[in-house]
Each structure stands twice: as C-alpha cells, then as structure tokens.
Design an enzyme around this catalytic site. Structure first.
Site, PDB file in Angstrom:
ATOM      1  N   ASP A 187       0.823  -1.199   0.000  1.00 50.44           N
ATOM      2  CA  ASP A 187       0.000   0.000   0.000  1.00 50.44           C
ATOM      3  C   ASP A 187       0.863   1.258   0.000  1.00 50.44           C
ATOM      4  OD1 ASP A 187      -2.770   1.229   0.500  1.00 50.44           O
ATOM      5  OD2 ASP A 187      -1.610   2.056   2.155  1.00 50.44           O
ATOM      6  N   GLU A 235       1.493  -0.482  -4.958  1.00 51.09           N
ATOM      7  CA  GLU A 235       0.531   0.565  -5.287  1.00 51.09           C
ATOM      8  C   GLU A 235       1.276   1.887  -5.369  1.00 51.09           C
ATOM      9  OE1 GLU A 235      -3.437   2.778  -3.501  1.00 51.09           O
ATOM     10  OE2 GLU A 235      -1.764   2.217  -2.226  1.00 51.09           O
TER      11      GLU A 235
END
Length: 540
Positions: free
Chosen positions: A201, A270
């Site tokens: 993330d 990401e």
C-alpha cells in the site's frame, strides 16, 4: 513460463474482507467467510486473491491503520483462521496475496506510543518529527490526502508529526535503518506463514524529503486526479517532497532481496505519484526491485479509446524491464460499471462484459475487485450511513469510498442478500440483490457466467498472458491492438460505446474466435462490425 513467475499474466481477485462474507453475525466479513467461499473463488478461474488488511487496528481507516502487524484483528478471526485460509486456498491452487501497509502505522501502535513520549526514547526517531516554525505553524506546507495539513501537533514532545493520510496514521521515518529492519521483519513474519506475495500500500510514500522543503503550487488547470479535485486542497500542490524520494529505490531492492529468499513470492506496489507511470517503471526496473507496479491511471473518469491507448502505450514506452498490473476498480474508487457508464450511474451489462474482456486483454497482470464479476454498480449510501472519514469530510461533493465497499450479494432471497445474519456494517444495496451470485450462476448469459467463460478462454491464450501489445490506429469509439507471442498473433477489438461501430481490417488471414462467448463482432467484406459494447477476437 517459469513456475516462479506464475504472477505474469495472472488474474488477482481483490477481497475487501469486511464486505465479503460474515460468519459470526456481527455484520462484518471475516477470514472464515473467505474460507467458506473459496470454491466460488476457484470457480471464477482466478489465480490469486489479494486480501485487504485484516491486522489488529483501531479501524480509523478500516485496517489501513495497523496497531499490530503480526496479529489478526478479532473482528476478522485469529491466526489459526489465517493458517487455515492459507492451507485451504493452496489446496485449490489459489495463491494468497496480502496487503502490507509499510509507510505508516496507527497512532495506537506501540512504536508510536513510545516515540511520542519525549525526544530521547528508543523510538524517538522512528517517526517523522519536526519543530514548529517560530510562529508555531507546521514546519512546511505539506498536505494530507484526506484534507488539511499533513502535520499534527504532539504536546508531549512539543513537535509536529507527519501524516500523509489521517492524523491517526503517523508516517514512519524510513531514513532510520532500524525502522526499515523492523518493517522487513514484519514482512518476513507473513512470508514464513506461507503467503505468496504482498500488495504494498502507498509504497512510494515510505521516504520523505529530509530537508522538509515546501511542495510547489500546482496551476489550477492541472488540479485533477483520483479524488483530488478542486474541493480537496491536496490537488493544489505538486507532491515532489512528501513522497517518491530517490532513497525509496534502495528500499524496493531490500524488499526484493527478502522476497527472493522465498521463491515464487511476488510484490505488487501501489503507486500514486506525480508521474505514476514513470515511477512504476523505476520501481520495477533492473529485476531487483518490485515484481509489479500498480497505479490509478485506469481508475479515473476518463473513458475513451484514446486515453486508454495513450496510457498503456506510455507505460509500455517507459517500462522496458518491469511488469504492469492493470485494474478498472478497487476499494478506493467508484465501481467501473457506474463510473464508465453512459450517464455515470446506471449499469449496462453489455458494457460490463466488454470491460472484463478489455481488462483481461491488456498486457500485464490483472486485479479485479470483488463484485466486478457480477457487474455491480456503485451503491448509494445515505450520509447517516457513511463510515468512510474521507467521504464524511468531503460530502456532498465527494461521497467517499463506501459506495464501492458495500457487502457482496450472495443470495437475493436471503436476509442481507446472504452476507450476514446480523446488521451489516454498511447497508446491502437493494439494487445489488438482483445481481446476486446465486441467480447469476443459474443464467448462462449472465455477467458472472461470461466472466468465467472469458477467464477460462484467456487462460488458453499465451498471447494474452505474456505476449507483447501493439496498438492499432483507430477512431473513437473503437480500441484495437494485437497481442503477439512468437509467431502467435491475436487481434483484439473493442467498441467503447453503445452505438454500432465499424473497423476496416487489413488484408490478413483473420480467423475469428467463434467459440468465445464475448465474441459479438461480425467480419464481412473487409470490415468488422461491432455492435454497441461489442468485442472481436481473431487469430492471425
């Protein structure tokens, strides 16, 4: 393809565990719910699942604020449940990819609780702390994605700490080698548990500019992006200094060195930066950093053949060594069935089926979000039912992320569409019940049935799994390209509108793929006629 490169061309099914399946009646999905639905997941024809965070957390950002990286939050189950999930998934040849939120922790994490006590404790330099300016204001102009300044005053230390997201999500100081080691030790814990990889993330947010330089202003005409419209001050800056620092490349290499000790594991980063495609290329270059990059370029409102062609082509031009991963939906953006529909709201099943084929035909791996296989549109969530702090802050101009996070509909005739026997954490959207899994499984022409048939066909086409891509000059609304592997060449055509469109074919020996359920175009007299939201595949 080497067995250890199973992820190249893989279809990764994203599960948002809170909304997948509840087995305890508390209205929140759990790990046992995923276990109970593994046969369904297997039936889809996907290669892996990516599970959003299930770690111990105060849930200020629904698990993306972690207070214990090595334990399961009780609302999702236990470590034993996770071990069972790994075992059961692997028995079905399903890989397990889990979220890792490395750039920040919860403010309830023991590291932060110790760090904030004073300037001299053992964890004093584990987070990004800075003195106030002489007038007491924050050290620079950095802003939080969720609105307002990115600095929070801490009276215990008489300093500010950095938070690129919520105030409850303080940023770790990755310039400190002890932090990097501790973070990687947590990653190793899950590798030892048997996970097959990680979705990382906000991975480009790990490092900040040591000099804490101000971000420059962005011209009004350029203030756009994923939720960063003019009503969010985050869009007012070029974010050159609060993320995507050069030091982060060395940390990507450290992650890769760890994963290389566990053959067959994969990292999917990401990435959201000022030039995400360039950053994806850098973070996957050299074979010694991330395996795959994942960005938001196709999670925007722009839906045109030109935009998709230019976006993918630009990545192809800069990513000469790495491997891309594409998505049309996830837990952070409006569902694509609504976002790219003609009116931005209603859902056209023909378009949904075409988009599945388009996404699965691009070069790279694919992330598909739970419910995408059902053609679910964005749910309407009343203000009083909102849970997302992002949406609550920016309502009504931006309604947040709850509309894509409502529970999965399993059986339309059951309470809460079969998601839970209790009160669901978000309401089950009434319009989703008619699109439930049970009814679609019984209909061979349903979105779900065609999703399965396309993925099954895709798995037999090596050109689509690992081949190169070569775009064809086309006029709107037709998008066309070849997928090429050795002497194998596949023509792929897509009509992005509801109106009939035509494409003039070159003088090749085209062999249309007649046994493909998605095949709706017709070839005759040197042209292919594509009905509204039609697609056409042919071998050459």
């Amino acid at each position: 393809m080497a067995q250890n490169e199973w992820w190249k061309g893989a279809v990764i099914y994203q599960i948002y565990p809170r909304s997948f399946q509840d087995t305890t009646g508390d209205g929140i999905g759990d790990l046992n719910g995923i276990i109970n639905r593994l046969d369904y997941i297997k039936s889809l024809g996907v290669d892996a699942v990516w599970i959003s965070p299930f770690f111990k957390s105060p849930m200020k950002d629904f698990g993306y604020d972690i207070s214990d990286y090595r334990d399961i939050d009780p609302m999702f189950g236990s470590i034993d449940d996770f071990d069972k999930l790994i075992e059961q998934a692997h028995q079905r040849d399903i890989k397990i990819i889990i979220d890792q939120v490395l750039s920040h922790t919860s403010n309830e994490h023991p590291w932060f609780i110790e760090s904030r006590t004073d300037k001299h404790n053992a964890k004093a330099d584990w987070y990004v702390w800075a003195d106030a300016k002489p007038d007491g204001s924050p050290p620079n102009n950095w802003l939080s994605i969720f609105g307002g300044v990115a600095w929070q005053w801490e009276p215990r230390r008489c300093q500010y700490y950095l938070h690129n997201f919520l105030t409850e999500q303080p940023d770790l100081n990755f310039h400190n080698p002890e932090v990097r080691k501790a973070v990687l030790d947590n990653v190793k814990f899950w590798l030892d548990k048997g996970v097959d990889g990680f979705r990382l993330d906000a991975i480009n947010f790990c490092f900040h500019d040591k000099q804490l330089r101000d971000n420059p202003a962005k011209p009004k005409a350029l203030r756009q992006g994923r939720g960063f419209s003019e009503d969010n001050p985050y869009a007012f800056q070029y974010h050159y200094y609060n993320n995507t620092q050069p030091e982060n490349l060395d940390f990507m290499a450290e992650i890769r060195m760890l994963l290389d000790q566990y053959p067959g594991t994969v990292s999917l980063g990401e990435i959201s930066s000022e030039d995400s495609l360039q950053t994806m290329a850098e973070y996957t270059s050299g074979g010694d950093k991330l395996h795959m990059g994942y960005s938001f370029e196709l999670l925007t409102d722009d839906y045109s053949a030109q935009y998709i062609r230019e976006t993918v082509s630009r990545l192809e031009a800069v990513m000469t060594e790495g491997w891309p991963c594409w998505a049309f939906s996830n837990h952070d953006v409006q569902r694509v069935a609504s976002r790219w529909s003609q009116d931005g709201k209603s859902v056209n099943p023909k378009q949904v089926k075409m988009l599945t084929a388009l996404l699965g035909s691009l070069r790279g791996s694919v992330c598909m979000y739970q419910g995408e296989e059902l053609g679910l549109g964005e749910a309407e969530v009343a203000f009083e039912d909102l849970q997302d702090p992002y949406g609550i802050t920016f309502w009504p101009n931006f309604k947040g992320r709850d509309g894509c996070r409502t529970p999965m509909p399993w059986a339309g005739d059951k309470q809460n569409a079969g998601f839970t026997d209790g009160a669901p954490w978000l309401p089950v959207y009434e319009a989703h019940a008619s699109k439930c899994v049970r009814s679609q499984e019984q209909d061979t022409s349903s979105t779900l049935s065609q999703y399965k048939s396309f993925l099954a066909w895709r798995a037999t086409r090596p050109e689509l799994l690992t081949g190169n891509i070569e775009f064809i000059p086309t006029h709107e609304p037709v998008l066309g390209f070849y997928r090429i592997l050795g002497e194998k060449k596949l023509l792929c055509l897509f009509n992005l509108s509801e109106q009939t469109a035509e494409f003039e074919v070159e003088q090749h020996n085209y062999t249309p793929i007649k046994d493909l359920a998605h095949q709706t175009g017709e070839q005759a007299a040197g042209k292919v006629t594509l009905p509204g939201y039609g697609c056409f595949f042919a071998s050459i």
